[in-house]
Scaffold this active site. Structure first.
Site, PDB file in Angstrom:
ATOM      1  N   ASP A  38      65.214  49.050   7.787  1.00 48.97           N
ATOM      2  CA  ASP A  38      64.284  50.113   8.154  1.00 48.97           C
ATOM      3  C   ASP A  38      65.139  51.302   8.632  1.00 48.97           C
ATOM      4  O   ASP A  38      66.329  51.144   8.901  1.00 48.97           O
ATOM      5  CB  ASP A  38      63.394  49.577   9.289  1.00 48.97           C
ATOM      6  CG  ASP A  38      62.585  50.665   9.951  1.00 48.97           C
ATOM      7  OD1 ASP A  38      61.935  51.436   9.243  1.00 48.97           O
ATOM      8  OD2 ASP A  38      62.615  50.748  11.203  1.00 48.97           O
ATOM      9  N   ASP A  40      63.711  54.513  10.843  1.00 41.63           N
ATOM     10  CA  ASP A  40      63.332  55.049  12.156  1.00 41.63           C
ATOM     11  C   ASP A  40      63.335  53.981  13.239  1.00 41.63           C
ATOM     12  O   ASP A  40      62.673  52.953  13.111  1.00 41.63           O
ATOM     13  CB  ASP A  40      61.931  55.690  12.072  1.00 41.63           C
ATOM     14  CG  ASP A  40      61.946  56.997  11.296  1.00 41.63           C
ATOM     15  OD1 ASP A  40      62.728  57.883  11.657  1.00 41.63           O
ATOM     16  OD2 ASP A  40      61.177  57.114  10.316  1.00 41.63           O
ATOM     17  N   GLU A  85      49.622  51.210  16.465  1.00 41.32           N
ATOM     18  CA  GLU A  85      50.700  50.667  15.635  1.00 41.32           C
ATOM     19  C   GLU A  85      51.425  49.514  16.339  1.00 41.32           C
ATOM     20  O   GLU A  85      51.740  48.495  15.734  1.00 41.32           O
ATOM     21  CB  GLU A  85      51.712  51.785  15.285  1.00 41.32           C
ATOM     22  CG  GLU A  85      52.840  51.282  14.400  1.00 41.32           C
ATOM     23  CD  GLU A  85      54.037  52.234  14.300  1.00 41.32           C
ATOM     24  OE1 GLU A  85      53.910  53.417  14.634  1.00 41.32           O
ATOM     25  OE2 GLU A  85      55.105  51.760  13.902  1.00 41.32           O
TER      26      GLU A  85
HETATM   27  P1  TMP Z   1      59.164  52.863   9.999  1.00 46.74           P
HETATM   28  O1  TMP Z   1      60.219  52.961  11.051  1.00 46.74           O
HETATM   29  O2  TMP Z   1      58.547  51.501   9.928  1.00 46.74           O
HETATM   30  O3  TMP Z   1      59.677  53.313   8.667  1.00 46.74           O
HETATM   31  O4  TMP Z   1      57.936  53.782  10.425  1.00 46.74           O
HETATM   32  C1  TMP Z   1      58.026  55.109  10.647  1.00 46.74           C
HETATM   33  C2  TMP Z   1      57.600  55.482  12.025  1.00 46.74           C
HETATM   34  O5  TMP Z   1      57.132  56.829  11.992  1.00 46.74           O
HETATM   35  C3  TMP Z   1      56.471  54.685  12.658  1.00 46.74           C
HETATM   36  O6  TMP Z   1      56.925  54.104  13.864  1.00 46.74           O
HETATM   37  C4  TMP Z   1      55.421  55.722  13.000  1.00 46.74           C
HETATM   38  C5  TMP Z   1      56.155  57.018  12.955  1.00 46.74           C
HETATM   39  N1  TMP Z   1      55.333  58.190  12.632  1.00 46.74           N
HETATM   40  C6  TMP Z   1      55.492  59.326  13.412  1.00 46.74           C
HETATM   41  O7  TMP Z   1      56.273  59.321  14.360  1.00 46.74           O
HETATM   42  N2  TMP Z   1      54.760  60.458  13.109  1.00 46.74           N
HETATM   43  C7  TMP Z   1      53.869  60.489  12.071  1.00 46.74           C
HETATM   44  O8  TMP Z   1      53.224  61.515  11.824  1.00 46.74           O
HETATM   45  C8  TMP Z   1      53.711  59.293  11.281  1.00 46.74           C
HETATM   46  C9  TMP Z   1      52.753  59.292  10.129  1.00 46.74           C
HETATM   47  C10 TMP Z   1      54.480  58.188  11.591  1.00 46.74           C
HETATM   48 MG    MG Z   2      61.083  51.648  12.414  1.00 46.64          MG
END
Ligand code: TMP
Ligand code: MG
Length: 289
Positions: A38, A40, A85
């Site tokens: 992953d 973020d 989430e």
């Molecule tokens: P991931 O780390 O699983 O790829 O998910 C991306 C992260 O982005 C998730 O924790 C939610 C976040 N997010 C934001 O911070 N701002 C936003 O506008 C959106 C749609 C997601």
């Molecule tokens: Mg993440």
């Protein structure tokens, strides 16, 4: 075997099992290894200087190219949907449609902002984006050993690519699947390309047609890195997995979520802003005796 596993941030429910997997990964050798991660809050930091670090979406949302009204609306969405989430008391089935709602609304707001492709590098340079400590060794080890690194992200692909490019680690062994921006001939953002990837559909359904895992069918040893319960399915499309080690960063709501993380990830790293443990394991696996 791996001294970093003694760090105070490390929690493991079944140490014998973990030892066995790491041993098997080493015995199978580097030619069979691939890493699926992953982005973020896994490769990037969760906290920096006592504050939260931005996600790839946050970097865009808080940048100078977004109007004050747009910023407020994006922040309101974050404050409404982020607790959902990470809520350990809701099922994935409950969360899924709500995540689609969040991403859809956020992307619509971003599209209204007439963002220019040529602004992205500067937006990232001016942001507080930070990769975890030890990122250079992580990317370098994988690159030097020709180990494919698949970054599977529900963030914004254009932003995260720029972060790793500016960190000088966007090597040829790195492949990214994420939400990419679509621009018109004038270089203005008009849409996000599909399929939409959110936290809880990071699995084979959004990889149809990429052929990525199929072309790596001999890479049957997997190290999976994530920070969300949604990251656990990132390797579902890999044919013939022989050994998989799942490492999870538990960044937020640590006490409430510990049980679930320990039951799902082989190794849980609690409030650990570094890639030390991952690097230690890689060093052990990649050093052939
Ligand atoms: P991931 O780390 O699983 O790829 O998910 C991306 C992260 O982005 C998730 O924790 C939610 C976040 N997010 C934001 O911070 N701002 C936003 O506008 C959106 C749609 C997601
Ligand atoms: Mg993440």
């Amino acid at each position: 075997m791996v001294p970093e596993l003694q760090k105070a941030t490390v929690r493991i429910r079944q140490p014998e099992r973990v030892r066995g997997i790491i041993q098997a990964l080493r015995e199978q050798g580097v030619a069979k290894l691939q890493v699926i991660s992953d982005f973020d809050m896994t490769l990037s930091r969760f906290g920096c200087n006592g504050r939260r670090c931005p996600t790839s979406h946050n970097i865009l949302d808080t940048s100078r190219v977004i109007s004050e009204d747009g910023k407020k609306k994006l922040k309101d969405l974050l404050h409404y949907y982020y607790p959902i989430e990470i809520d350990p008391n809701r099922t994935l089935e409950e969360k899924r449609p709500l995540m689609v709602e969040w991403w859809t609304k956020a992307h619509e707001l971003l599209v209204q902002q007439k963002i220019h492709k040529s602004d992205i590098a500067q937006i990232v340079r001016e942001s507080e984006a930070m990769l975890r400590d030890g990122f250079k060794e992580f990317f370098d080890q994988l690159h030097k050993n020709n180990v494919p690194l698949f970054i599977f992200s529900a963030g914004v692909g254009d932003i995260l690519e720029e972060i790793i490019r500016q960190a000088n680690v966007f090597y040829s062994n790195v492949n990214v699947v994420s939400n990419y921006m679509g621009f018109n001939d004038g270089g203005v953002l008009t849409h996000f390309k599909g399929p939409l990837i959110h936290t809880y559909n990071k699995n084979n359904t959004v990889l149809q047609g990429t052929g990525y895992f199929q072309q790596l069918s001999t890479r049957t040893s997997i190290i999976l890195l994530g920070d969300s319960m949604g990251d656990l399915t990132m390797a579902d499309g890999v044919p013939n997995v022989e050994n998989i080690l799942k490492i999870g960063f538990l960044n937020d709501k640590v006490e409430e979520r510990r049980r679930k993380y320990l039951d799902s990830y082989d190794i849980v790293l609690e409030s650990d802003e570094t890639l030390d443990v991952v690097n230690g394991i890689l060093r052990y696996i990649l050093t052939q005796t």
